[in-house]
Design a protein around this motif. Structure first.
Motif, PDB file in Angstrom:
ATOM      1  N   PHE A   1       7.291   4.083   0.610  1.00  0.00           N
ATOM      2  CA  PHE A   1       7.799   3.327   1.770  1.00  0.00           C
ATOM      3  C   PHE A   1       9.182   3.837   2.166  1.00  0.00           C
ATOM      4  O   PHE A   1       9.499   3.984   3.354  1.00  0.00           O
TER       5      PHE A   1
ATOM      6  N   GLY B   1       4.421   2.586   9.090  1.00  0.00           N
ATOM      7  CA  GLY B   1       4.324   2.830   7.655  1.00  0.00           C
ATOM      8  C   GLY B   1       4.708   1.595   6.868  1.00  0.00           C
ATOM      9  O   GLY B   1       3.873   0.715   6.614  1.00  0.00           O
ATOM     10  N   GLN B   2       5.988   1.517   6.525  1.00  0.00           N
ATOM     11  CA  GLN B   2       6.471   0.393   5.703  1.00  0.00           C
ATOM     12  C   GLN B   2       6.151  -0.949   6.382  1.00  0.00           C
ATOM     13  O   GLN B   2       6.288  -1.078   7.606  1.00  0.00           O
ATOM     14  N   GLY B   3       5.769  -1.932   5.561  1.00  0.00           N
ATOM     15  CA  GLY B   3       5.351  -3.217   6.122  1.00  0.00           C
ATOM     16  C   GLY B   3       6.516  -4.132   6.459  1.00  0.00           C
ATOM     17  O   GLY B   3       6.962  -4.902   5.608  1.00  0.00           O
TER      18      GLY B   3
ATOM     19  N   TYR C   1      -0.583  -2.244  -5.013  1.00  0.00           N
ATOM     20  CA  TYR C   1       0.806  -2.302  -4.529  1.00  0.00           C
ATOM     21  C   TYR C   1       1.675  -1.517  -5.510  1.00  0.00           C
ATOM     22  O   TYR C   1       1.475  -1.597  -6.729  1.00  0.00           O
TER      23      TYR C   1
ATOM     24  N   ASN D   1      -2.739  -5.689  -0.208  1.00  0.00           N
ATOM     25  CA  ASN D   1      -1.986  -4.532   0.282  1.00  0.00           C
ATOM     26  C   ASN D   1      -2.426  -3.345  -0.560  1.00  0.00           C
ATOM     27  O   ASN D   1      -2.327  -3.428  -1.792  1.00  0.00           O
TER      28      ASN D   1
ATOM     29  N   TYR E   1       0.828 -12.587   0.942  1.00  0.00           N
ATOM     30  CA  TYR E   1       0.246 -12.628   2.299  1.00  0.00           C
ATOM     31  C   TYR E   1      -0.608 -13.887   2.512  1.00  0.00           C
ATOM     32  O   TYR E   1      -1.553 -13.872   3.299  1.00  0.00           O
TER      33      TYR E   1
ATOM     34  N   LYS F   1       7.476 -12.591   4.110  1.00  0.00           N
ATOM     35  CA  LYS F   1       6.235 -12.472   4.888  1.00  0.00           C
ATOM     36  C   LYS F   1       5.973 -13.748   5.688  1.00  0.00           C
ATOM     37  O   LYS F   1       5.476 -13.705   6.797  1.00  0.00           O
TER      38      LYS F   1
ATOM     39  N   PHE G   1      -1.808  -5.046   7.202  1.00  0.00           N
ATOM     40  CA  PHE G   1      -2.282  -3.666   7.185  1.00  0.00           C
ATOM     41  C   PHE G   1      -3.761  -3.517   7.522  1.00  0.00           C
ATOM     42  O   PHE G   1      -4.565  -4.409   7.266  1.00  0.00           O
TER      43      PHE G   1
ATOM     44  N   ARG H   1      -2.930   4.138   5.826  1.00  0.00           N
ATOM     45  CA  ARG H   1      -2.675   2.714   6.078  1.00  0.00           C
ATOM     46  C   ARG H   1      -1.783   2.579   7.305  1.00  0.00           C
ATOM     47  O   ARG H   1      -0.749   3.240   7.406  1.00  0.00           O
TER      48      ARG H   1
HETATM   49  N1  GLN Z   1       5.450  -4.271   1.030  1.00  0.00           N
HETATM   50  C1  GLN Z   1       5.899  -3.268   1.915  1.00  0.00           C
HETATM   51  C2  GLN Z   1       4.758  -2.318   2.239  1.00  0.00           C
HETATM   52  O1  GLN Z   1       3.771  -2.300   1.572  1.00  0.00           O
HETATM   53  C3  GLN Z   1       7.035  -2.426   1.440  1.00  0.00           C
HETATM   54  C4  GLN Z   1       8.033  -2.983   0.535  1.00  0.00           C
HETATM   55  C5  GLN Z   1       8.919  -1.918   0.012  1.00  0.00           C
HETATM   56  O2  GLN Z   1       9.333  -1.028   0.730  1.00  0.00           O
HETATM   57  N2  GLN Z   1       9.171  -1.955  -1.247  1.00  0.00           N
HETATM   58  O3  GLN Z   1       4.890  -1.570   3.160  1.00  0.00           O
END
Ligand code: GLN
Ligand code: PMP
Length: 383
Positions: A18, A34-36, A123, A172, A203, A234, A318, A363
């Motif tokens: 990320f 990309g990053q969530g 994750y 995720n 989530y 979130k 995602f 993703r």
């Molecule tokens: N949970 C977020 C993701 O999957 C990122 C969190 C992080 O950068 N550590 O994108």
């Protein structure tokens, strides 16, 4: 020059995917799917409550386990949603984010040599958290393309050393969701083997198509052996707040707190004060699923004009996509090229497998403004 002489705790780890991809997004002025993290503003009223908590002087350490009014609000919310009322005094611990809660839970229970069942793609923090505790991840692949759990494989993976299982729903990176029958299977397996559950439910409010979140907190028999981890980042679209919590029965919470108090000790006070009152308004978090489902559906519609093939996502931020019709590059190579040549950042799903298993899947994060999604898709439509 100084030379490091100690062995690395995580020899195989680099910088997280990320971090790498978000840095590339900035370097290449790319759209970041990309990053969530949401790119829209968080709830203004909540932001103002946090700002007011600072100016009102809530700026010293919160109690180690969390600001009590916040723990009370969490207990009420959990009871309303899932029917079980955890004791705010002894069963809820507020942490700086869900990641910290997961780390403390694993660290509380693991001894060197213990085995932990973890589903891949996973994750990114789970396996390193297991490894730094000297324990062993037992990796079980989710079925592709549904990303469901094959419980028969779980049963076969159990040994005398199995200490825990990590579940994550909504999931995720895939957006898959556990059903009531999955929880029944889980229940059968943990009762037989006596293992602990780490349930990553960050989530919980990002679940679509009318599905119900199957929280461990709905199942008192499962809760007895569980650490259930959540994240306000979130719930309120403020991932940078890094505020989460762990709900666990009193004996487990007590061991959890022994670790936590010598780790972070306590979490940022002003946001705890703000959320303590704001959490009472259920309509805010209950409307999140509908809003984000709109985003998911809009993204799916836009992506129909590309040569990507999206897989099912029923939750989370995602959705995954395959790209067989575009290229036979590895997912990392393709993600890099999409960034550099097309200006769109995604996450290669191989990053969620310890051995880098590459199923040619990327993703995409859809918790973005509609115009961000449009811009991204306009850029990749020709690839
Ligand atoms: N949970 C977020 C993701 O999957 C990122 C969190 C992080 O950068 N550590 O994108
Ligand atoms: N678990 C999963 C599956 C996640 O995607 C995230 C988001 N980073 C977390 C835990 C941790 O959330 P937090 O930012 O609150 O640490």
């Amino acid at each position: 020059m100084y030379k490091k002489t100690f062995p690395s705790k995580l020899p195989a780890a680099g910088t997280t995917i990320f971090t790498v991809m978000s840095a590339l997004a900035i370097e290449h002025s790319a759209v970041n799917l990309g990053q969530g993290f949401p790119d829209f503003s968080m709830n203004r009223e909540l932001a103002e409550l946090a700002a007011r908590a600072i100016t009102d002087g809530y700026n010293q350490y919160a109690p180690m386990a969390g600001w009590m009014p916040l723990r009370e609000s969490i207990a009420e919310k959990v009871e309303q949603l899932y029917g079980l009322k955890p004791d705010p005094g002894s069963e809820i611990t507020v942490t700086p984010g869900g990641t910290c809660a997961i780390f403390c839970a694993l660290t509380a229970i693991l001894q060197p040599g213990d085995e932990v069942i973890v589903f891949e793609p996973a994750y990114d923090s789970y396996i390193p958290n297991i490894l730094v505790n000297g324990a062993v991840p037992i990796k079980i692949p989710l079925e592709i393309p549904s990303f469901k759990i094959d419980w028969h494989k779980v049963e076969q993976a159990l040994t005398e050393k199995t200490k825990a299982i990590i579940i994550n729903s909504p999931h995720n990176p895939t957006g898959s969701v556990l059903s009531a029958s999955d929880l029944e299977e889980l229940s059968r397996i943990v009762t037989k083997s006596g293992i602990y559950i780490i349930s990553d439910e960050v989530y919980e409010h990002l679940i679509y198509d009318g599905l119900e979140h199957q929280s461990i907190l709905r199942y008192p028999e499962l809760f007895k052996r569980s650490f259930v981890c959540f994240s306000f980042g979130k719930v309120y679209s403020c991932t940078g707040w890094k505020l989460g919590y762990c709900v666990a029965p009193v004996e487990l919470s007590s061991e959890f707190r022994k670790i936590y108090q010598f780790n972070a000790f306590s979490a940022f006070t002003p946001t705890q004060v703000a959320i303590a009152s704001f959490l009472k308004n259920a309509s805010v978090y209950l409307s999140l699923a509908g809003e984000m489902q709109d985003n998911r559906d809009y993204f799916i519609k836009l992506m129909k004009s590309t040569r990507f093939e999206l897989l099912q996502s029923s939750g989370s931020y995602f959705i995954c996509g395959t790209y067989e019709r575009i290229t036979d590059e590895s997912d990392r190579e393709f993600a890099m090229r999409l960034t550099k040549e097309y200006g769109v950042v995604t996450i290669p799903v191989s990053a969620f497998y310890e051995d880098g298993t590459d199923n040619s899947i990327l993703r995409f994060c859809f918790c973005k403004k509609k115009e961000t999604l449009e811009l991204a898709v306009n850029r990749i439509v020709g690839c």
